[in-house]
Motif scaffolding. Structure first.
Motif, PDB file in Angstrom:
ATOM      1  N   HIS A 192      -7.609   2.267  -2.684  1.00 48.10           N
ATOM      2  CA  HIS A 192      -8.360   2.625  -1.476  1.00 48.10           C
ATOM      3  C   HIS A 192      -8.862   4.048  -1.705  1.00 48.10           C
ATOM      4  O   HIS A 192      -8.064   4.981  -1.771  1.00 48.10           O
ATOM      5  CB  HIS A 192      -7.467   2.579  -0.234  1.00 48.10           C
ATOM      6  N   GLU A 250       0.837  -1.200   0.000  1.00 45.70           N
ATOM      7  CA  GLU A 250       0.000   0.000   0.000  1.00 45.70           C
ATOM      8  C   GLU A 250       0.874   1.252   0.000  1.00 45.70           C
ATOM      9  O   GLU A 250       1.902   1.312   0.678  1.00 45.70           O
ATOM     10  CB  GLU A 250      -0.916  -0.021   1.238  1.00 45.70           C
ATOM     11  N   HIS A 262      -3.675   8.511   1.470  1.00 49.54           N
ATOM     12  CA  HIS A 262      -2.253   8.401   1.808  1.00 49.54           C
ATOM     13  C   HIS A 262      -1.369   9.164   0.823  1.00 49.54           C
ATOM     14  O   HIS A 262      -0.432   9.847   1.246  1.00 49.54           O
ATOM     15  CB  HIS A 262      -1.817   6.933   1.850  1.00 49.54           C
ATOM     16  N   ASP A 300      -3.675   4.219  -2.087  1.00 50.94           N
ATOM     17  CA  ASP A 300      -4.641   4.826  -1.169  1.00 50.94           C
ATOM     18  C   ASP A 300      -4.650   6.329  -1.439  1.00 50.94           C
ATOM     19  O   ASP A 300      -3.623   7.000  -1.282  1.00 50.94           O
ATOM     20  CB  ASP A 300      -4.226   4.509   0.279  1.00 50.94           C
ATOM     21  N   ASN A 314     -10.430   7.158  -0.493  1.00 52.35           N
ATOM     22  CA  ASN A 314     -10.717   7.875   0.755  1.00 52.35           C
ATOM     23  C   ASN A 314     -10.484   9.352   0.548  1.00 52.35           C
ATOM     24  O   ASN A 314      -9.576   9.740  -0.186  1.00 52.35           O
ATOM     25  CB  ASN A 314      -9.744   7.419   1.859  1.00 52.35           C
ATOM     26  N   HIS A 338      -8.514   9.522   7.526  1.00 56.72           N
ATOM     27  CA  HIS A 338      -9.460   9.414   6.417  1.00 56.72           C
ATOM     28  C   HIS A 338     -10.717  10.247   6.685  1.00 56.72           C
ATOM     29  O   HIS A 338     -11.152  10.344   7.826  1.00 56.72           O
ATOM     30  CB  HIS A 338      -9.900   7.971   6.217  1.00 56.72           C
ATOM     31  N   GLU A 363     -12.571   3.206   2.662  1.00 54.57           N
ATOM     32  CA  GLU A 363     -12.144   3.041   4.070  1.00 54.57           C
ATOM     33  C   GLU A 363     -12.482   4.328   4.805  1.00 54.57           C
ATOM     34  O   GLU A 363     -11.665   4.899   5.514  1.00 54.57           O
ATOM     35  CB  GLU A 363     -10.640   2.804   4.142  1.00 54.57           C
TER      36      GLU A 363
HETATM   37 FE    FE Z   1      -5.738   2.249   2.926  1.00 57.51          FE
END
Ligand code: FE
Ligand code: FE
Ligand code: ZN
Length: 286
Positions: free
Chosen positions: A213, A144, A181, A178, A215, A228, A258
């Motif tokens: 992901h 990730e 992130h 993500d 978010n 998040h 998420e």
């Molecule tokens: Fe994640």
């Protein structure tokens, strides 16, 4: 097939069939779950009857791919050897168990170097993967992209590429991106999504990108916080996240939410994103 593959994080406490049923009730066709308590601990015994019932439901409703998540406490590049051995053992056990639901993903945080430096972190994480991956395994491990909180490795595409370069079974490992992130890590997906994707392609290769992901983020770009937010309620915003699901290079991937939501909140987010799914529609590419 012109369909958005979207799902969310589900609790694995009641087993696979319960997760499959919840996914269907949310109108999702993929989902994520922790292989065990996110803070570690022993995994529940596998229930073969539950798994077989789930596999039948999965086949009938074309659910998947599943994106299982390793526990947060697993640190492949810990400084202490016993913690690295612990990470190896958990991962080996999780991968063995995931073969009962073959052909899915196992999402892993690349780890925190805890002061040893990024280069050492990259070496340890690659070593652990090379030790645990088996040629016959059908599960693909996804590293990730991280926010760069503390001493996390995997904040930059270069760091992830450096891990991937060291993997002896490269077809067994991909990337899960993500959005919160990479935003927190400093990548400007709001103003320069094309450049960020070009950079990913240059460093890693978009063919290695296997899941997203999806978010929003509570914090501004480059904050390295990893908090998040619900879709459209953070600093990334709805329009950018809609652009991401519709981006031709990304639109066929599984998107996992998420976001901090209960069941109804997830159902709403999923319906909203489905209503905005129009891959390539209306976007002009220079
Ligand atoms: Fe994640
Ligand atoms: Fe994660
Ligand atoms: Zn996060």
């Amino acid at each position: 097939m012109n369909q958005l593959h979207i799902g969310n994080h589900l609790s694995s406490a009641r087993g696979y069939l319960a997760m499959g049923q919840e996914a269907l009730s949310l109108k999702t066709d993929t989902f994520a779950f922790f292989t065990r308590n996110p803070r570690g601990g022993k995994a529940k015994d596998l229930n073969i009857k539950d798994i077989n019932q789930f596999l039948a439901l999965k086949k009938k409703n074309r659910l998947g791919p599943l994106v299982a998540h390793a526990p947060y406490t697993l640190n492949p590049c810990a400084a202490k050897e016993d913690l690295r051995v612990f990470a190896y053992e958990i991962m080996r056990e999780d991968l063995r168990r995931l073969e009962y639901t073959p052909g899915n993903y196992y999402n892993l945080h690349p780890g925190s170097h805890v002061g040893q430096g990024t280069a050492a972190g990259i070496e340890y994480t690659a070593q652990l993967l090379n030790r645990v991956l088996k040629p016959e395994q059908t599960t693909t491990v996804l590293l990730e992209t991280m926010a760069g909180k503390g001493t996390e490795i995997g904040r930059t595409f270069e760091e992830l590429a450096a891990i991937l370069e060291r993997i002896k079974l490269p077809q067994q490992v991909g990337i899960c991106l993500d959005t919160c992130h990479i935003w927190d890590g400093g990548y400007d997906i709001v103003q320069h999504l094309d450049d960020v994707l070009a950079e990913f392609d240059h460093q890693i290769g978009l063919s290695r990108l296997r899941a997203i992901h999806l978010n929003d983020s509570l914090n501004p770009r480059g904050s390295h916080k990893d908090r998040h937010a619900r879709i459209g309620e953070g600093c990334i915003g709805l329009e950018t996240l809609v652009r991401i699901i519709n981006e031709p290079r990304l639109c066929k991937l599984p998107f996992i939410l998420e976001t901090p939501n209960d069941h109804d909140g997830y159902a709403k987010e999923i319906a909203l994103l489905r209503s905005r799914f129009q891959p390539g529609g209306g976007t002009v590419h220079a």
